[in-house]
Write a protein that holds these residues in place. Structure first.
Motif, mmCIF file in Angstrom:
data_model
loop_
_atom_site.group_PDB
_atom_site.id
_atom_site.type_symbol
_atom_site.label_atom_id
_atom_site.label_comp_id
_atom_site.label_asym_id
_atom_site.label_seq_id
_atom_site.Cartn_x
_atom_site.Cartn_y
_atom_site.Cartn_z
ATOM 1 N N MET A 99 0.820 -1.214 0.000
ATOM 2 C CA MET A 99 0.000 0.000 0.000
ATOM 3 C C MET A 99 0.852 1.260 0.000
ATOM 4 O O MET A 99 0.501 2.260 -0.626
ATOM 5 N N ILE A 100 1.960 1.225 0.722
ATOM 6 C CA ILE A 100 2.838 2.394 0.784
ATOM 7 C C ILE A 100 3.392 2.705 -0.602
ATOM 8 O O ILE A 100 3.433 3.864 -1.034
ATOM 9 N N VAL A 101 3.826 1.668 -1.300
ATOM 10 C CA VAL A 101 4.364 1.849 -2.654
ATOM 11 C C VAL A 101 3.296 2.434 -3.569
ATOM 12 O O VAL A 101 3.550 3.395 -4.321
ATOM 13 N N ILE A 123 13.377 10.318 -2.525
ATOM 14 C CA ILE A 123 12.683 9.440 -1.593
ATOM 15 C C ILE A 123 13.614 9.109 -0.424
ATOM 16 O O ILE A 123 14.806 8.867 -0.625
ATOM 17 N N LEU A 124 13.061 9.055 0.785
ATOM 18 C CA LEU A 124 13.796 8.606 1.967
ATOM 19 C C LEU A 124 13.044 7.424 2.562
ATOM 20 O O LEU A 124 11.847 7.523 2.851
ATOM 21 N N ASP A 125 13.750 6.305 2.738
ATOM 22 C CA ASP A 125 13.162 5.083 3.296
ATOM 23 C C ASP A 125 13.852 4.802 4.625
ATOM 24 O O ASP A 125 15.042 4.485 4.668
ATOM 25 N N LEU A 126 13.097 4.908 5.721
ATOM 26 C CA LEU A 126 13.641 4.728 7.068
ATOM 27 C C LEU A 126 13.406 3.299 7.554
ATOM 28 O O LEU A 126 12.321 2.756 7.378
ATOM 29 N N GLY A 127 14.432 2.705 8.182
ATOM 30 C CA GLY A 127 14.307 1.321 8.619
ATOM 31 C C GLY A 127 14.024 0.412 7.447
ATOM 32 O O GLY A 127 13.103 -0.395 7.450
ATOM 33 N N ALA A 128 14.862 0.520 6.420
ATOM 34 C CA ALA A 128 14.540 -0.019 5.091
ATOM 35 C C ALA A 128 14.461 -1.539 5.019
ATOM 36 O O ALA A 128 13.778 -2.080 4.152
ATOM 37 N N GLY A 129 15.177 -2.263 5.884
ATOM 38 C CA GLY A 129 15.137 -3.725 5.829
ATOM 39 C C GLY A 129 15.617 -4.254 4.496
ATOM 40 O O GLY A 129 16.723 -3.952 4.039
ATOM 41 N N THR A 130 14.781 -5.030 3.820
ATOM 42 C CA THR A 130 15.145 -5.570 2.500
ATOM 43 C C THR A 130 15.216 -4.487 1.435
ATOM 44 O O THR A 130 15.755 -4.713 0.353
ATOM 45 N N GLY A 131 14.624 -3.335 1.736
ATOM 46 C CA GLY A 131 14.538 -2.268 0.738
ATOM 47 C C GLY A 131 13.292 -2.372 -0.114
ATOM 48 O O GLY A 131 13.153 -1.651 -1.111
ATOM 49 N N CYS A 132 12.359 -3.246 0.277
ATOM 50 C CA CYS A 132 11.214 -3.526 -0.598
ATOM 51 C C CYS A 132 10.380 -2.286 -0.899
ATOM 52 O O CYS A 132 9.869 -2.143 -2.014
ATOM 53 N N ILE A 133 10.244 -1.368 0.060
ATOM 54 C CA ILE A 133 9.422 -0.185 -0.199
ATOM 55 C C ILE A 133 10.143 0.779 -1.141
ATOM 56 O O ILE A 133 9.650 1.110 -2.220
ATOM 57 N N GLY A 134 11.306 1.230 -0.731
ATOM 58 C CA GLY A 134 12.035 2.215 -1.530
ATOM 59 C C GLY A 134 12.414 1.716 -2.905
ATOM 60 O O GLY A 134 12.244 2.420 -3.911
ATOM 61 N N PHE A 135 12.919 0.484 -2.974
ATOM 62 C CA PHE A 135 13.337 -0.051 -4.273
ATOM 63 C C PHE A 135 12.144 -0.273 -5.196
ATOM 64 O O PHE A 135 12.255 -0.113 -6.414
ATOM 65 N N SER A 136 10.995 -0.649 -4.639
ATOM 66 C CA SER A 136 9.802 -0.833 -5.478
ATOM 67 C C SER A 136 9.352 0.493 -6.074
ATOM 68 O O SER A 136 8.897 0.543 -7.227
ATOM 69 N N ILE A 137 9.478 1.562 -5.301
ATOM 70 C CA ILE A 137 9.141 2.883 -5.842
ATOM 71 C C ILE A 137 10.090 3.217 -6.997
ATOM 72 O O ILE A 137 9.659 3.664 -8.067
#
Length: 297
Positions: A99-101, A123-137
């Motif tokens: 949903m965020i993406v 874009i800034l992705d905090l607590g990115a983990g796998t990067g799934c949110i930021g990288f998907s964007i």
């Protein structure tokens, strides 16, 4: 022993272990152990297996029977049309986080006229983990740039792998640090000093440590630092949003995932921050509060 015998015994074993997705898990794990796709299980149903193949199947079944997530055993999880490397020490991407993406991409689409080749979306992705949110964007917006912040060395290793696998090294910068490290605060010197972003996203730890709804195997296998937060789960949600709101451009968007009971307090918190407007609580497909969304004035 034939493939059908190994497969059906695995399904039955998973059912006895009260695994709800017994057949699906068996399909995914057996096919991975035998190094072919799921459909081949049924096409090769009568095929005899070598002792080495049987041993490989038994090992993945053993791991799953002990509660280890399928994604960790496979070493990957799909998210928003891409595969992300995962393993012990990094949070497994969940479908609801997509949903965020979706919200970020829709926002960037409506603001397209504000961006140019020399002024791409940031874009800034905090607590990115796998990067799934930021990288998907980034994968779905060809000019956007990204800074991803992750404090766990274990998670950071997967963040780096996924950046390389997705071919995004030229548009993303990865920082190994706590999101609340003074070096990262927009108020002090450091990598983010003076930088402004058009979208700030996060899936922070938001579960209370004594939450009784958290699945036993989630507690057992996934990193506590990515799941649990003090103050009944609100600590990271409130501190990260307060710290980084000044780093948001005018008209910029902040999107945080949260727990289904946290909507009212998070809406009040965001509305209490100086320049946020149009604060919304977005519900997931189950009708539960899932995302806090706010526009900067």
């Amino acid at each position: 022993m034939k493939l059908k015998d190994v497969f059906e015994k695995s399904v039955q074993f998973f059912k006895e272990k009260k695994i709800e997705t017994a057949r699906l898990d068996a399909e995914l794990l057996i096919s991975a152990a035998l190094k072919f796709d799921r459909l081949q299980i049924y096409l090769k149903y009568e095929q005899p297996l070598s002792e080495a193949e049987v041993t490989a199947c038994r090992e993945v079944v053993r791991r799953r029977s002990q509660g280890e997530p399928v994604a960790y055993i496979l070493g990957e999880r799909g998210f928003y049309g891409e595969m992300f490397k995962v393993g012990a020490g990094v949070l497994i991407p969940r479908p609801e986080t997509e949903m965020i993406v979706e919200e970020a991409l829709e926002f960037l689409k409506t603001k397209a006229e504000h961006f140019t080749e020399n002024n791409p979306p940031r874009i800034l992705d905090l607590g990115a983990g796998t990067g799934c949110i930021g990288f998907s964007i980034l994968k779905n917006h060809p000019t956007a740039t990204l800074i991803s912040v992750e404090k766990s060395p274990e998670a950071f290793s997967y963040l780096k792998q996924n950046q390389e696998l997705l071919g995004l090294s030229d548009r993303s910068q990865l920082i190994l640090a706590d999101a609340l490290d003074a070096q990262l605060s927009n108020q002090l010197s450091g990598p983010l000093s003076g930088q402004k972003f058009d979208v700030i996203v996060a899936n922070p730890p938001y579960i209370a440590s004594d939450d009784q709804q958290t699945e036993e195997n989630v507690r057992k296998f996934e990193p506590a630092s990515a799941l649990f937060a003090p103050d009944a789960g609100f600590s990271a949600l409130e501190q990260w949003s307060s710290h980084y709101q000044p780093a948001l451009n005018a008209g910029g968007l902040m999107l945080f995932e949260m727990g289904y009971t946290q909507g009212l307090r998070m809406q009040a918190h965001f509305e209490g921050l100086a320049s946020f407007a149009n604060v919304q609580v977005l519900k997931d497909l189950s009708g539960l509060d899932r995302i806090i969304k706010a526009l900067n004035n």
